[in-house]
Scaffold this motif. Structure first.
Motif, PDB file in Angstrom:
ATOM      1  N   LEU A  79       0.728  -1.140   0.039  1.00 16.40           N
ATOM      2  CA  LEU A  79       0.022  -0.067   0.088  1.00 16.40           C
ATOM      3  C   LEU A  79       0.754   1.112  -0.038  1.00 16.40           C
ATOM      4  CD1 LEU A  79      -3.127   0.514   1.955  1.00 16.40           C
ATOM      5  CD2 LEU A  79      -1.510   2.405   1.996  1.00 16.40           C
ATOM      6  N   ALA A  80       0.672   2.411  -0.823  1.00 20.86           N
ATOM      7  CA  ALA A  80       1.232   3.451  -1.040  1.00 20.86           C
ATOM      8  C   ALA A  80       0.488   4.689  -0.741  1.00 20.86           C
ATOM      9  CB  ALA A  80       1.870   3.783  -2.243  1.00 20.86           C
ATOM     10  N   ALA A  81       0.968   5.612  -0.369  1.00 16.95           N
ATOM     11  CA  ALA A  81       0.238   6.937  -0.069  1.00 16.95           C
ATOM     12  C   ALA A  81       1.121   8.071  -0.236  1.00 16.95           C
ATOM     13  CB  ALA A  81      -0.401   6.757   1.410  1.00 16.95           C
ATOM     14  N   PHE A  82       0.598   9.371  -0.040  1.00 15.05           N
ATOM     15  CA  PHE A  82       1.170  10.483  -0.552  1.00 15.05           C
ATOM     16  C   PHE A  82       1.287  11.695   0.395  1.00 15.05           C
ATOM     17  CE2 PHE A  82      -0.411   9.001  -4.670  1.00 15.05           C
ATOM     18  CZ  PHE A  82       0.392   8.999  -5.606  1.00 15.05           C
ATOM     19  N   VAL A  83       2.695  12.295   0.328  1.00 18.48           N
ATOM     20  CA  VAL A  83       2.589  13.260   1.428  1.00 18.48           C
ATOM     21  C   VAL A  83       2.900  14.587   0.312  1.00 18.48           C
ATOM     22  CG1 VAL A  83       3.688  11.948   3.114  1.00 18.48           C
ATOM     23  CG2 VAL A  83       5.133  12.795   1.394  1.00 18.48           C
ATOM     24  N   SER A  84       3.071  15.655   1.003  1.00 20.35           N
ATOM     25  CA  SER A  84       3.085  16.771   0.035  1.00 20.35           C
ATOM     26  C   SER A  84       4.144  17.751   0.185  1.00 20.35           C
ATOM     27  CB  SER A  84       1.817  17.670   0.136  1.00 20.35           C
ATOM     28  OG  SER A  84       1.831  19.037  -0.564  1.00 20.35           O
ATOM     29  N   SER A  85       4.878  18.282  -0.663  1.00 15.71           N
ATOM     30  CA  SER A  85       5.860  19.311  -0.462  1.00 15.71           C
ATOM     31  C   SER A  85       5.427  20.370  -0.153  1.00 15.71           C
ATOM     32  CB  SER A  85       7.037  19.549  -1.846  1.00 15.71           C
ATOM     33  OG  SER A  85       7.761  20.668  -1.869  1.00 15.71           O
ATOM     34  N   ARG A  86       5.994  21.223   0.708  1.00 17.48           N
ATOM     35  CA  ARG A  86       5.404  22.611   1.230  1.00 17.48           C
ATOM     36  C   ARG A  86       6.404  23.729   0.596  1.00 17.48           C
ATOM     37  NH1 ARG A  86       5.309  22.848   7.474  1.00 17.48           N
ATOM     38  NH2 ARG A  86       3.873  24.821   7.135  1.00 17.48           N
ATOM     39  N   GLU A  87       7.050  23.257  -0.395  1.00 17.71           N
ATOM     40  CA  GLU A  87       7.769  24.398  -1.252  1.00 17.71           C
ATOM     41  C   GLU A  87       6.852  25.152  -2.069  1.00 17.71           C
ATOM     42  OE1 GLU A  87      11.595  25.012  -1.658  1.00 17.71           O
ATOM     43  OE2 GLU A  87      11.058  24.371   0.191  1.00 17.71           O
ATOM     44  N   ALA A  88       7.407  26.633  -2.201  1.00 13.14           N
ATOM     45  CA  ALA A  88       6.481  27.394  -3.285  1.00 13.14           C
ATOM     46  C   ALA A  88       6.571  26.894  -4.652  1.00 13.14           C
ATOM     47  CB  ALA A  88       6.913  28.779  -2.835  1.00 13.14           C
ATOM     48  N   GLU A  89       5.390  27.087  -5.384  1.00 12.32           N
ATOM     49  CA  GLU A  89       5.398  26.864  -6.760  1.00 12.32           C
ATOM     50  C   GLU A  89       5.515  25.356  -7.146  1.00 12.32           C
ATOM     51  OE1 GLU A  89       7.833  29.622  -8.813  1.00 12.32           O
ATOM     52  OE2 GLU A  89       7.008  31.318  -8.012  1.00 12.32           O
ATOM     53  N   THR A  90       5.192  24.561  -6.331  1.00 12.29           N
ATOM     54  CA  THR A  90       5.166  23.199  -6.608  1.00 12.29           C
ATOM     55  C   THR A  90       3.879  22.945  -7.735  1.00 12.29           C
ATOM     56  OG1 THR A  90       4.174  22.628  -4.521  1.00 12.29           O
ATOM     57  CG2 THR A  90       6.463  22.450  -4.684  1.00 12.29           C
ATOM     58  N   PHE A  91       3.889  21.880  -8.255  1.00 17.62           N
ATOM     59  CA  PHE A  91       2.885  21.557  -9.093  1.00 17.62           C
ATOM     60  C   PHE A  91       2.752  20.045  -9.082  1.00 17.62           C
ATOM     61  CE2 PHE A  91       6.715  21.528 -11.426  1.00 17.62           C
ATOM     62  CZ  PHE A  91       6.721  20.647 -12.441  1.00 17.62           C
ATOM     63  N   GLY A  92       1.557  19.603  -9.781  1.00 15.88           N
ATOM     64  CA  GLY A  92       1.126  18.256 -10.141  1.00 15.88           C
ATOM     65  C   GLY A  92       0.514  18.105 -11.338  1.00 15.88           C
ATOM     66  N   PRO A  93      -0.207  17.242 -11.752  1.00 15.07           N
ATOM     67  CA  PRO A  93      -0.846  16.977 -13.274  1.00 15.07           C
ATOM     68  C   PRO A  93      -2.072  18.144 -13.398  1.00 15.07           C
ATOM     69  CG  PRO A  93      -1.649  15.501 -11.681  1.00 15.07           C
ATOM     70  CD  PRO A  93      -0.731  16.060 -10.853  1.00 15.07           C
ATOM     71  N   TRP A  94      -2.586  18.580 -12.576  1.00 13.47           N
ATOM     72  CA  TRP A  94      -3.415  19.758 -12.676  1.00 13.47           C
ATOM     73  C   TRP A  94      -3.338  21.222 -12.236  1.00 13.47           C
ATOM     74  CZ3 TRP A  94      -6.033  16.759 -15.807  1.00 13.47           C
ATOM     75  CH2 TRP A  94      -6.082  15.237 -15.292  1.00 13.47           C
ATOM     76  N   PRO A  95      -3.664  22.310 -12.733  1.00 16.27           N
ATOM     77  CA  PRO A  95      -3.336  23.572 -12.299  1.00 16.27           C
ATOM     78  C   PRO A  95      -4.178  24.084 -11.047  1.00 16.27           C
ATOM     79  CG  PRO A  95      -5.307  23.486 -14.012  1.00 16.27           C
ATOM     80  CD  PRO A  95      -4.648  22.169 -13.756  1.00 16.27           C
ATOM     81  N   VAL A  96      -3.619  23.113  -9.883  1.00 12.34           N
ATOM     82  CA  VAL A  96      -4.202  23.344  -8.458  1.00 12.34           C
ATOM     83  C   VAL A  96      -2.927  23.399  -7.715  1.00 12.34           C
ATOM     84  CG1 VAL A  96      -5.531  22.944  -6.612  1.00 12.34           C
ATOM     85  CG2 VAL A  96      -6.296  22.481  -9.063  1.00 12.34           C
ATOM     86  N   PHE A  97      -2.441  24.384  -6.822  1.00 12.59           N
ATOM     87  CA  PHE A  97      -1.318  24.480  -6.356  1.00 12.59           C
ATOM     88  C   PHE A  97      -1.330  24.431  -4.809  1.00 12.59           C
ATOM     89  CE2 PHE A  97      -1.227  26.386 -10.315  1.00 12.59           C
ATOM     90  CZ  PHE A  97      -0.464  25.504 -11.152  1.00 12.59           C
ATOM     91  N   ALA A  98      -2.241  23.583  -4.134  1.00 17.13           N
ATOM     92  CA  ALA A  98      -2.365  23.776  -2.751  1.00 17.13           C
ATOM     93  C   ALA A  98      -1.777  22.371  -2.187  1.00 17.13           C
ATOM     94  CB  ALA A  98      -3.928  23.992  -2.409  1.00 17.13           C
ATOM     95  N   GLY A  99      -0.749  21.778  -2.670  1.00 12.76           N
ATOM     96  CA  GLY A  99      -0.262  20.590  -2.273  1.00 12.76           C
ATOM     97  C   GLY A  99      -1.037  19.434  -2.690  1.00 12.76           C
ATOM     98  N   LEU A 100      -0.059  18.238  -2.511  1.00 12.25           N
ATOM     99  CA  LEU A 100      -1.175  17.014  -3.008  1.00 12.25           C
ATOM    100  C   LEU A 100      -0.771  15.744  -2.177  1.00 12.25           C
ATOM    101  CD1 LEU A 100       0.301  16.910  -6.814  1.00 12.25           C
ATOM    102  CD2 LEU A 100      -1.927  17.356  -6.009  1.00 12.25           C
TER     103      LEU A 100
END
Length: 363
Positions: free
Chosen positions: A174-195
């Motif tokens: 089983l895998a799960a995600f944590v989130s970087s708190r660096e500014a201007e990080t990104f993912g696959p979608w244009p939402v930037f509040a962490g993942l």
């Protein structure tokens, strides 16, 4: 064995930046990469060529690569649950299914002759036990939670624990995600509040997010959902003790060397005859049977949840035991306050079961 992972989104980056990030993560012992094909809009040949090159480079650095997919991705690439040739050409190790192909398709995809692992969505309640009984191959099945870009939409603690128990009961990784708190990080979608996977982790430091996931005792792999995490964040994740629940401690100014020894030089395990008032680690008592620990006054007449205590010479039989208050109780002069667990980490106490190991993060 626990693994650490990063996420990369080549369609929103450059090969040079991705390569540098992979090299940095590999240096710190990371071995998984998550990437997403859901947001890729190029045709099949270009997608296979570009991601194939990306995967080869990741493999050279020792990573296994998972790609997030759904029915639309399969159609766009010309793949089916019965024919994973496009993913084989890409060289991927894990196909994560964000969608499904019906029971028969989901069963047959686990029987692919290439041996590609099939990763199901751990954030949903799926009848994977039934699929296995009907012929799905559990040897190639894993589960991975979602991440949640939109604030206040991440999993609740209750749902997270329920899903984990559901799938770990089947013996699946089983895998799960944590989130970087660096500014201007990104993912696959244009939402930037962490993942993150869990909503309560969204604003926590990255190492605390990981310590939370691991404290459940049910998460195997921890993946940074957004990119690019800083080197300090990657190093903080690599330094997390994956063998036990660990908490930070703010020590008192006049702590002694002997008390520091009690905190950090022993493998702490809670007693099986557990108290409602405190966690007790009794092994240090053996080392302090003949060694003094002078009483030290503390003005507060009560100890409080998260206070870390060591019995002193006024209770010599228990001298040197390490105790962590779970609720308020009287300060009767027999215990020295040696530190406090920060308020934002007190929730970790709820995960420490009787006879389980625990420890403290070294400063």
């Amino acid at each position: 064995m626990h693994r650490l992972g990063i996420s990369l989104y080549p369609e929103h980056s450059t090969p040079e930046k991705d390569r540098a990030y992979m090299q940095l993560a590999a240096k710190h012992g990371f071995s998984r990469i998550f990437t997403c094909l859901l947001s890729v809009k190029k045709d099949a040949e270009n997608t296979i060529a570009e991601f194939g090159s990306f995967v080869r480079e990741a493999h050279e650095l020792g990573f296994v690569v998972a790609v997030d997919t759904n029915e639309d991705v399969f159609e766009r690439l010309g793949a089916t649950p019965f024919d994973l040739t496009p993913f084989e050409r890409m060289g991927v190790d894990i196909i994560r299914l964000d969608g499904h192909f019906g029971d028969q398709g989901d069963i047959m995809i686990t029987r692919n002759p290439q041996g590609i692992q099939i990763e199901f969505n751990a954030s949903c309640s799926l009848g994977l036990d039934l699929l296995i009984r009907r012929g799905a191959d559990p040897r190639v099945m894993t589960v991975c939670h979602n991440f949640f870009p939109e604030p206040y939409t991440g999993l609740s603690e209750e749902t997270f624990q329920a899903r984990n128990a559901q799938y770990k009961g089947l013996g699946l990784t089983l895998a799960a995600f944590v989130s970087s708190r660096e500014a201007e990080t990104f993912g696959p979608w244009p939402v930037f509040a962490g993942l993150p996977t869990c909503e309560d982790d969204r604003r926590r430091p990255i190492d605390l997010q990981a310590r939370h996931l691991l404290a459940s005792g049910l998460v195997d792999d921890v993946i940074v959902g957004n990119c690019f995490a800083s080197e300090d964040e990657l190093a903080a994740l690599a330094a997390v003790d994956t063998t036990r629940v660990t908490m930070r401690i703010d020590t008192v100014p006049d702590i002694t060397d002997a008390e520091r020894e009690v905190i950090w030089d022993f493998d702490h395990t809670t007693r099986g005859d557990a108290s409602a008032y405190m966690l007790r680690s009794s092994w240090p008592r053996l080392a302090f049977k003949e060694r003094p620990i002078a009483p030290r006054t503390w003005d507060d007449p009560m100890f409080h949840r998260g206070d870390v205590l060591v019995p002193n010479d006024n209770m010599a039989h228990y001298r040197g035991e390490l105790e962590v208050a779970l609720r308020d109780f009287e300060n009767d002069g027999t215990r020295n306050l040696v530190g406090r667990i920060p308020a934002e980490e007190l929730f970790l106490l709820d995960y420490i079961a009787p006879e389980h190991p625990f420890g403290f993060v070294r400063p």
